[in-house]
Design a protein around this motif. Structure first.
Motif, PDB file in Angstrom:
ATOM      1  N   ILE A  50       0.820  -1.210   0.000  1.00 24.52           N
ATOM      2  CA  ILE A  50       0.000   0.000   0.000  1.00 24.52           C
ATOM      3  C   ILE A  50       0.855   1.262   0.000  1.00 24.52           C
ATOM      4  N   ASN A  51       1.801   1.360   0.922  1.00 24.30           N
ATOM      5  CA  ASN A  51       2.622   2.572   1.025  1.00 24.30           C
ATOM      6  C   ASN A  51       3.766   2.529   0.013  1.00 24.30           C
ATOM      7  N   MET A  52       3.524   3.140  -1.136  1.00 30.43           N
ATOM      8  CA  MET A  52       4.555   3.254  -2.167  1.00 30.43           C
ATOM      9  C   MET A  52       4.653   4.709  -2.589  1.00 30.43           C
ATOM     10  N   PRO A  53       5.810   5.138  -3.060  1.00 27.52           N
ATOM     11  CA  PRO A  53       5.987   6.548  -3.428  1.00 27.52           C
ATOM     12  C   PRO A  53       5.126   6.962  -4.614  1.00 27.52           C
ATOM     13  N   LYS A  54       4.704   8.239  -4.601  1.00 26.25           N
ATOM     14  CA  LYS A  54       3.961   8.889  -5.688  1.00 26.25           C
ATOM     15  C   LYS A  54       2.528   8.395  -5.824  1.00 26.25           C
ATOM     16  N   GLY A  86      -0.766   1.893  -3.223  1.00 26.27           N
ATOM     17  CA  GLY A  86      -1.369   0.680  -3.760  1.00 26.27           C
ATOM     18  C   GLY A  86      -2.879   0.799  -3.900  1.00 26.27           C
ATOM     19  N   ILE A  87      -3.531   1.431  -2.918  1.00 25.65           N
ATOM     20  CA  ILE A  87      -4.981   1.626  -2.965  1.00 25.65           C
ATOM     21  C   ILE A  87      -5.350   2.522  -4.151  1.00 25.65           C
ATOM     22  N   SER A  88      -4.597   3.610  -4.339  1.00 29.10           N
ATOM     23  CA  SER A  88      -4.865   4.521  -5.465  1.00 29.10           C
ATOM     24  C   SER A  88      -4.664   3.810  -6.800  1.00 29.10           C
ATOM     25  N   LEU A 142      -5.004   0.600  -7.343  1.00 32.57           N
ATOM     26  CA  LEU A 142      -6.106  -0.351  -7.499  1.00 32.57           C
ATOM     27  C   LEU A 142      -7.364   0.330  -8.023  1.00 32.57           C
ATOM     28  N   LYS A 143      -7.603   1.563  -7.587  1.00 30.95           N
ATOM     29  CA  LYS A 143      -8.789   2.304  -8.026  1.00 30.95           C
ATOM     30  C   LYS A 143      -8.715   2.697  -9.496  1.00 30.95           C
ATOM     31  N   THR A 144      -7.501   2.751 -10.052  1.00 28.74           N
ATOM     32  CA  THR A 144      -7.348   3.134 -11.461  1.00 28.74           C
ATOM     33  C   THR A 144      -7.497   1.958 -12.417  1.00 28.74           C
ATOM     34  N   LEU A 145      -7.430   0.727 -11.902  1.00 31.87           N
ATOM     35  CA  LEU A 145      -7.447  -0.461 -12.767  1.00 31.87           C
ATOM     36  C   LEU A 145      -8.881  -0.847 -13.109  1.00 31.87           C
ATOM     37  N   THR A 146      -9.188  -0.894 -14.398  1.00 30.66           N
ATOM     38  CA  THR A 146     -10.544  -1.248 -14.831  1.00 30.66           C
ATOM     39  C   THR A 146     -10.775  -2.760 -14.799  1.00 30.66           C
ATOM     40  N   ASN A 147      -9.719  -3.527 -15.030  1.00 31.91           N
ATOM     41  CA  ASN A 147      -9.851  -4.985 -15.019  1.00 31.91           C
ATOM     42  C   ASN A 147      -8.667  -5.583 -14.262  1.00 31.91           C
ATOM     43  N   PRO A 148      -8.641  -5.404 -12.941  1.00 27.90           N
ATOM     44  CA  PRO A 148      -7.480  -5.833 -12.160  1.00 27.90           C
ATOM     45  C   PRO A 148      -7.380  -7.356 -12.058  1.00 27.90           C
ATOM     46  N   PRO A 149      -6.164  -7.863 -11.853  1.00 27.59           N
ATOM     47  CA  PRO A 149      -6.012  -9.295 -11.576  1.00 27.59           C
ATOM     48  C   PRO A 149      -6.477  -9.590 -10.146  1.00 27.59           C
ATOM     49  N   SER A 165       0.846  -5.503   3.503  1.00 28.00           N
ATOM     50  CA  SER A 165       1.039  -4.190   4.134  1.00 28.00           C
ATOM     51  C   SER A 165       1.395  -4.337   5.609  1.00 28.00           C
ATOM     52  N   ALA A 166       2.113  -3.339   6.111  1.00 28.67           N
ATOM     53  CA  ALA A 166       2.434  -3.290   7.538  1.00 28.67           C
ATOM     54  C   ALA A 166       1.360  -2.540   8.316  1.00 28.67           C
ATOM     55  N   TYR A 167       0.345  -2.048   7.598  1.00 28.26           N
ATOM     56  CA  TYR A 167      -0.686  -1.211   8.227  1.00 28.26           C
ATOM     57  C   TYR A 167      -2.064  -1.870   8.086  1.00 28.26           C
ATOM     58  N   SER A 168      -2.699  -2.116   9.221  1.00 26.74           N
ATOM     59  CA  SER A 168      -3.988  -2.816   9.212  1.00 26.74           C
ATOM     60  C   SER A 168      -5.163  -1.890   8.904  1.00 26.74           C
ATOM     61  N   GLU A 169      -4.944  -0.575   9.028  1.00 26.44           N
ATOM     62  CA  GLU A 169      -6.081   0.349   8.901  1.00 26.44           C
ATOM     63  C   GLU A 169      -6.649   0.433   7.489  1.00 26.44           C
ATOM     64  N   TYR A 170      -5.932  -0.117   6.502  1.00 23.32           N
ATOM     65  CA  TYR A 170      -6.437  -0.067   5.128  1.00 23.32           C
ATOM     66  C   TYR A 170      -7.225  -1.334   4.740  1.00 23.32           C
ATOM     67  N   ALA A 171      -7.359  -2.258   5.681  1.00 21.47           N
ATOM     68  CA  ALA A 171      -7.969  -3.555   5.364  1.00 21.47           C
ATOM     69  C   ALA A 171      -9.404  -3.416   4.854  1.00 21.47           C
ATOM     70  N   ILE A 172     -10.216  -2.595   5.539  1.00 27.50           N
ATOM     71  CA  ILE A 172     -11.617  -2.456   5.132  1.00 27.50           C
ATOM     72  C   ILE A 172     -11.717  -1.875   3.726  1.00 27.50           C
ATOM     73  N   GLU A 173     -10.928  -0.840   3.464  1.00 24.61           N
ATOM     74  CA  GLU A 173     -10.945  -0.218   2.135  1.00 24.61           C
ATOM     75  C   GLU A 173     -10.467  -1.212   1.078  1.00 24.61           C
TER      76      GLU A 173
END
Length: 236
Positions: free
Chosen positions: A57-61, A64-66, A68-75, A81-89
């Motif tokens: 999730i935490n990558m420069p620029k 990972g979440i952002s 994922l939102k741009t992919l129209t047909n993701p695999p 991730s080291a952060y649990s707070e993004y799990a629900i999203e």
């Protein structure tokens, strides 16, 4: 066995190395590329068909979440991730699993198995939906004719043609052997020149089969045992 093509996305070299080693340990995973940021991921997704994306999730620029939102047909996406707070999203974006760093190879395998089982269930559903053919199309007299299997009484060899005796007689150019390969198991050859639909067989009298009161066909010596064995299987 299906081999799953994988892509790793993580800006930390150690995290990438761990994931690369895990992928190498599982024989049905093929690592296509290991990326340092989201833009490398997008480039790889354009070049390859990816089955599983291991996404930090935490990558420069671009996170990972952002991404994922741009992919129209993701695999199939497995978040690492080291952060649990993004799990629900993450799960709202239909990720397969969420691996909280540090995770063991056993936990990694559990996530991969979710993808593997998802694929297996899809294959089973496709097999269930696939219907057994009930008819065949043949060329006859410059036409293409549909013939239902259950309407065929018997077939007769006629040189490089066969005569198909159904509701009417249909002549088509192919050998008896070739035509039989396209028919269900209840069609059996009884003579070098004849094959019958067992469902239409009324009786056997000596070396003749009765298709109807007015239709008798010869049984070849080399075919009689095969015919009797087939009938006995149906009796059981």
């Amino acid at each position: 066995m299906k081999v799953f093509k994988c892509l790793i996305a993580d800006d930390e070299p150690i995290a990438r190395q761990i994931l690369e080693n895990y992928c190498k340990d599982i024989p049905y995973l093929e690592l296509i590329s290991s990326c340092k940021n989201a833009f490398e991921v997008m480039e790889e997704l354009q070049k390859h068909e990816i089955d599983i994306l291991f996404l930090d999730i935490n990558m420069p620029k671009l996170s990972g979440i952002s991404l994922l939102k741009t992919l129209t047909n993701p695999p199939n996406v497995i978040i690492t991730s080291a952060y649990s707070e993004y799990a629900i999203e993450g799960f709202e974006l239909a990720v397969v699993d969420y691996l909280l760093k540090p995770f063991s190879i056993e936990r990694f395998l559990q996530a991969v198995m979710k993808v593997k089982n998802k694929y297996s269930n899809t294959v089973v559903e496709i097999k269930k939906e696939k219907k057994t053919p009930t008819s065949i199309f043949v060329k006859s007299d410059k036409k293409i004719v549909k013939i239902n299997f259950d309407s065929i009484n018997y077939i007769e060899a006629y040189g490089n043609y066969v005569k198909i005796f159904s509701e009417s007689m249909i002549l088509t150019q192919q050998t008896l052997s070739d035509f039989l390969e396209k028919l269900p198991e209840n069609f059996i050859r009884i003579h070098k020149s004849y094959a019958i639909n067992l469902d239409e067989l009324k009786s056997i009298e000596g070396n003749l089969v009765m298709i109807s009161e007015n239709e008798k066909l010869p049984i070849g010596k080399s075919y009689k045992k095969l015919l009797i064995d087939k009938i006995e299987q149906n009796i059981r």
